[in-house]
Design a protein around this motif. Structure first.
Motif, PDB file in Angstrom:
ATOM      1  N   CYS A  71       4.368  17.041 -44.422  1.00  0.00           N
ATOM      2  CA  CYS A  71       3.809  18.288 -44.946  1.00  0.00           C
ATOM      3  C   CYS A  71       2.757  17.977 -46.013  1.00  0.00           C
ATOM      4  CB  CYS A  71       4.912  19.154 -45.557  1.00  0.00           C
ATOM      5  SG  CYS A  71       6.083  19.827 -44.361  1.00  0.00           S
ATOM      6  N   PHE A  72       1.728  18.794 -46.032  1.00  0.00           N
ATOM      7  CA  PHE A  72       0.703  18.699 -47.077  1.00  0.00           C
ATOM      8  C   PHE A  72       0.899  19.868 -48.029  1.00  0.00           C
ATOM      9  CE2 PHE A  72      -3.472  20.401 -48.444  1.00  0.00           C
ATOM     10  CZ  PHE A  72      -3.801  19.394 -49.348  1.00  0.00           C
ATOM     11  N   TYR A  73       0.987  19.570 -49.324  1.00  0.00           N
ATOM     12  CA  TYR A  73       1.185  20.605 -50.342  1.00  0.00           C
ATOM     13  C   TYR A  73      -0.124  20.827 -51.090  1.00  0.00           C
ATOM     14  CZ  TYR A  73       6.194  19.957 -49.577  1.00  0.00           C
ATOM     15  OH  TYR A  73       7.442  19.889 -49.014  1.00  0.00           O
ATOM     16  N   PRO A  74      -0.829  21.938 -50.824  1.00  0.00           N
ATOM     17  CA  PRO A  74      -2.106  22.188 -51.513  1.00  0.00           C
ATOM     18  C   PRO A  74      -1.932  22.490 -52.993  1.00  0.00           C
ATOM     19  CG  PRO A  74      -1.468  24.087 -50.186  1.00  0.00           C
ATOM     20  CD  PRO A  74      -0.494  22.999 -49.868  1.00  0.00           C
ATOM     21  N   ASN A  75      -0.758  22.985 -53.368  1.00  0.00           N
ATOM     22  CA  ASN A  75      -0.489  23.330 -54.766  1.00  0.00           C
ATOM     23  C   ASN A  75       0.926  22.895 -55.137  1.00  0.00           C
ATOM     24  OD1 ASN A  75      -2.977  24.998 -55.151  1.00  0.00           O
ATOM     25  ND2 ASN A  75      -1.973  26.287 -53.617  1.00  0.00           N
ATOM     26  N   LEU A 129      10.730  19.774 -44.576  1.00  0.00           N
ATOM     27  CA  LEU A 129      10.339  21.186 -44.510  1.00  0.00           C
ATOM     28  C   LEU A 129      10.911  22.003 -45.661  1.00  0.00           C
ATOM     29  CD1 LEU A 129      10.731  21.751 -40.671  1.00  0.00           C
ATOM     30  CD2 LEU A 129       8.590  21.572 -41.964  1.00  0.00           C
ATOM     31  N   LEU A 130      11.636  21.352 -46.544  1.00  0.00           N
ATOM     32  CA  LEU A 130      12.144  22.023 -47.749  1.00  0.00           C
ATOM     33  C   LEU A 130      11.827  21.159 -48.954  1.00  0.00           C
ATOM     34  CD1 LEU A 130      13.793  24.462 -48.860  1.00  0.00           C
ATOM     35  CD2 LEU A 130      15.790  22.973 -48.768  1.00  0.00           C
ATOM     36  N   TYR A 131      11.097  21.729 -49.886  1.00  0.00           N
ATOM     37  CA  TYR A 131      10.709  20.981 -51.085  1.00  0.00           C
ATOM     38  C   TYR A 131      11.938  20.443 -51.797  1.00  0.00           C
ATOM     39  CZ  TYR A 131       8.699  19.876 -55.621  1.00  0.00           C
ATOM     40  OH  TYR A 131       8.317  19.226 -56.769  1.00  0.00           O
ATOM     41  N   ARG A 132      11.893  19.173 -52.125  1.00  0.00           N
ATOM     42  CA  ARG A 132      13.025  18.528 -52.791  1.00  0.00           C
ATOM     43  C   ARG A 132      12.842  18.602 -54.302  1.00  0.00           C
ATOM     44  NH1 ARG A 132      15.611  12.544 -51.487  1.00  0.00           N
ATOM     45  NH2 ARG A 132      17.294  12.668 -53.028  1.00  0.00           N
ATOM     46  N   LEU A 161      18.718  23.522 -41.335  1.00  0.00           N
ATOM     47  CA  LEU A 161      17.643  22.573 -41.605  1.00  0.00           C
ATOM     48  C   LEU A 161      18.062  21.161 -41.234  1.00  0.00           C
ATOM     49  CD1 LEU A 161      14.788  22.322 -42.880  1.00  0.00           C
ATOM     50  CD2 LEU A 161      15.929  21.764 -45.024  1.00  0.00           C
ATOM     51  N   ALA A 162      19.347  20.876 -41.377  1.00  0.00           N
ATOM     52  CA  ALA A 162      19.854  19.545 -41.067  1.00  0.00           C
ATOM     53  C   ALA A 162      21.187  19.679 -40.352  1.00  0.00           C
ATOM     54  CB  ALA A 162      20.024  18.717 -42.343  1.00  0.00           C
ATOM     55  N   SER A 163      21.559  18.663 -39.616  1.00  0.00           N
ATOM     56  CA  SER A 163      22.838  18.669 -38.913  1.00  0.00           C
ATOM     57  C   SER A 163      23.888  18.041 -39.808  1.00  0.00           C
ATOM     58  CB  SER A 163      22.724  17.881 -37.610  1.00  0.00           C
ATOM     59  OG  SER A 163      23.978  17.768 -36.979  1.00  0.00           O
ATOM     60  N   GLU A 164      24.836  18.825 -40.238  1.00  0.00           N
ATOM     61  CA  GLU A 164      25.878  18.328 -41.120  1.00  0.00           C
ATOM     62  C   GLU A 164      27.119  17.975 -40.313  1.00  0.00           C
ATOM     63  OE1 GLU A 164      24.878  17.840 -44.009  1.00  0.00           O
ATOM     64  OE2 GLU A 164      23.178  19.198 -44.201  1.00  0.00           O
ATOM     65  N   ILE A 165      28.167  17.531 -40.994  1.00  0.00           N
ATOM     66  CA  ILE A 165      29.392  17.155 -40.318  1.00  0.00           C
ATOM     67  C   ILE A 165      30.122  18.375 -39.774  1.00  0.00           C
ATOM     68  CG2 ILE A 165      30.770  17.164 -42.436  1.00  0.00           C
ATOM     69  CD1 ILE A 165      32.365  14.838 -41.263  1.00  0.00           C
ATOM     70  N   TYR A 166      29.938  19.534 -40.393  1.00  0.00           N
ATOM     71  CA  TYR A 166      30.628  20.727 -39.925  1.00  0.00           C
ATOM     72  C   TYR A 166      30.048  21.196 -38.594  1.00  0.00           C
ATOM     73  CZ  TYR A 166      32.116  20.893 -44.809  1.00  0.00           C
ATOM     74  OH  TYR A 166      32.627  20.579 -46.038  1.00  0.00           O
ATOM     75  N   CYS A 167      30.888  21.810 -37.787  1.00  0.00           N
ATOM     76  CA  CYS A 167      30.468  22.392 -36.525  1.00  0.00           C
ATOM     77  C   CYS A 167      29.955  23.798 -36.786  1.00  0.00           C
ATOM     78  CB  CYS A 167      31.646  22.417 -35.550  1.00  0.00           C
ATOM     79  SG  CYS A 167      31.293  23.275 -34.009  1.00  0.00           S
ATOM     80  N   LEU A 168      28.772  24.120 -36.265  1.00  0.00           N
ATOM     81  CA  LEU A 168      28.177  25.449 -36.441  1.00  0.00           C
ATOM     82  C   LEU A 168      28.130  26.171 -35.109  1.00  0.00           C
ATOM     83  CD1 LEU A 168      25.137  24.578 -38.756  1.00  0.00           C
ATOM     84  CD2 LEU A 168      27.365  25.495 -39.454  1.00  0.00           C
TER      85      LEU A 168
END
Length: 449
Positions: free
Chosen positions: A10-14, A125-128, A392-399
């Motif tokens: 991702c490119f962050y312009p600001n 895709l999510l700012y850290r 956003l991410a695959s965790e250990i829990y089943c969804l």
């Protein structure tokens, strides 16, 4: 055709900004219930949406600033309680939510092509937020990523200690509603107080609460336990069940037992998980699944309550019992677990968590979280509904995820040890005409991890 499921950077312009409520909000400390600040909920629920057409950034910021007036705790900050260093509370200071703007050299079609299973590259895709601890991350973090084709990816991280799945859906729909109708009132007024779930005085623990009872299980020869993700390579698996397939599972239980779609699918996934892992037959395994208590309490939780209004149902069986019995048996265990979740049980759990700050037993447990009936797939900011919705991410829990365009379908997403992924997906797609086709002797199975 894309050669990799990795997405571009991702490119962050600001620099990301803080979006605060656009009018004064109450300044106070918000008490969190024992269901809110459980240690296993100290993370953010991260949603990812894909839209064919972008929504204006200023419009999104303006409506976010407006909705945070009503949901002002999400603009505050978590901190350790001054009265109990094991409890958390919210400093409602109006500091604001993190809002990041980004661009990615990618198209909607390209993302749809790689969207069947999440991968680690999606985390960009999510700012850290740079923080030394969980408490340093604002309760609400948002990133809007514009795509080359004019599409948009929306990622949100909402602190689980402040809201559950129903609560996060309520907030997101409120935000979308004010984006499309800036001068409108909210359809549902949020209820902030968590005191309705305060522990009793004196505490009254009247149930064993097996979901928190730790079990001791033998280790496999290589030193791993039944499912220890820290010692194994985990990979995401994804399977979509059509209404016809779910109906087939339900028919395996009739005429002697009627069940819901969730009960049938949860039982099937639980049995499949155990069959794939092939643990020793005598081991006890659990199924933990989220159940809303909003209508179970007396009185019921107020309309608009967006805090954690769920508990974990707990079904338990030995490996041999679960796998060699028929489909009806697993479903019955799920139904019995649901039936125990009365007002008395929930109050006992709140008191239990006041006395013991424990986590659920995850050593030999499958945890299912149902996202498929929350309306998350209908989030419309004015340019149409999403083409993709998921974690956003695959965790250990089943969804259990909603299927875009099919309100009765369900996608099962969960991570499993890489060594059994193929077997797990095969068993999951196996629909026996008769229960006699199930595994005959689990004692012949061998550990695969």
């Amino acid at each position: 055709m894309l050669q990799s499921s990795e997405i571009p950077d991702c490119f962050y312009p600001n620099q990301p900004t803080l979006v605060s409520p656009n009018s004064p909000t109450p300044k106070h400390t918000l008490y969190l219930s024992n269901l809110d600040d459980q240690k296993f909920l100290r993370f953010s629920i991260k949603y990812l949406y894909l839209y064919k057409k972008s929504v204006g950034l200023e419009s999104l910021k303006s409506s976010l600033s407006r909705v945070l007036v009503d949901y002002y705790p999400l603009a505050g900050r978590l901190r350790i309680s001054s009265e109990d260093d094991e409890k958390l509370e919210v400093d409602c200071n109006g500091e604001g939510a993190v809002f990041a703007e980004a661009f990615m050299d990618f198209t909607v079609e390209e993302f749809l092509e790689v969207s069947r299973k999440p991968n680690r590259s999606w985390r960009k895709l999510l700012y850290r937020v740079d923080s030394q601890s969980f408490l340093g991350i604002p309760p609400l973090v948002i990133q809007v990523t514009k795509l080359r084709c004019g599409g948009m990816l929306l990622s949100t991280a909402i602190n689980h200690c402040l809201a559950d799945g129903i609560g996060t859906s309520q907030f997101l729909h409120a935000w979308a509603h004010l984006t499309t109708k800036p001068n409108a009132d909210l359809l549902v007024t949020p209820f902030h107080s968590r005191h309705v779930l305060r522990p009793r005085k004196p505490l009254k623990i009247t149930f064993p609460h097996l979901e928190f009872t730790n079990s001791t299980h033998p280790h496999y020869p290589n030193g791993t336990t039944l499912l220890d993700p820290t010692q194994q390579t985990m990979v995401p698996t994804s399977s979509t069940f059509t209404p016809t397939q779910i109906l087939h599972l339900k028919k395996l239980c009739v005429p002697s037992l009627k069940c819901t779609s969730f009960e049938a699918l949860a039982s099937h996934v639980w049995r499949t998980w155990v069959r794939s892992l092939a643990p020793p037959p005598s081991i006890k395994v659990k199924l933990l699944f989220s159940v809303s208590i909003r209508k179970k309490l007396k009185p019921e939780l107020p309309e608009g309550y967006y805090g954690n209004g769920f508990v974990l149902g707990c079904a338990e069986a030995s490996v041999k019992e679960l796998v060699t019995a028929n489909m009806r048996h697993g479903v019955k265990l799920v139904q019995e677990a649901k039936a125990t979740l009365t007002d008395d049980y929930v109050r006992s759990m709140v008191d239990f968590l006041e006395e013991r700050r424990v986590k659920p037993d995850l050593l030999a447990s499958l945890v299912i979280s149902q996202w498929s009936k929350l309306g998350l797939e209908n989030l419309d900011f004015g340019e149409g509904g999403p083409l993709h919705m998921g974690p956003l991410a695959s965790e250990i829990y089943c969804l259990f995820l909603p299927v875009i365009g099919d309100s009765d379908g369900t996608t099962v997403l969960m991570s499993v040890p890489e060594s059994i992924a193929g077997k797990f997906e095969f068993y999951l797609r196996e629909f026996p005409e008769r229960e006699e086709h199930e595994v005959k002797d689990i004692g012949e199975s061998r550990p695969l991890i």
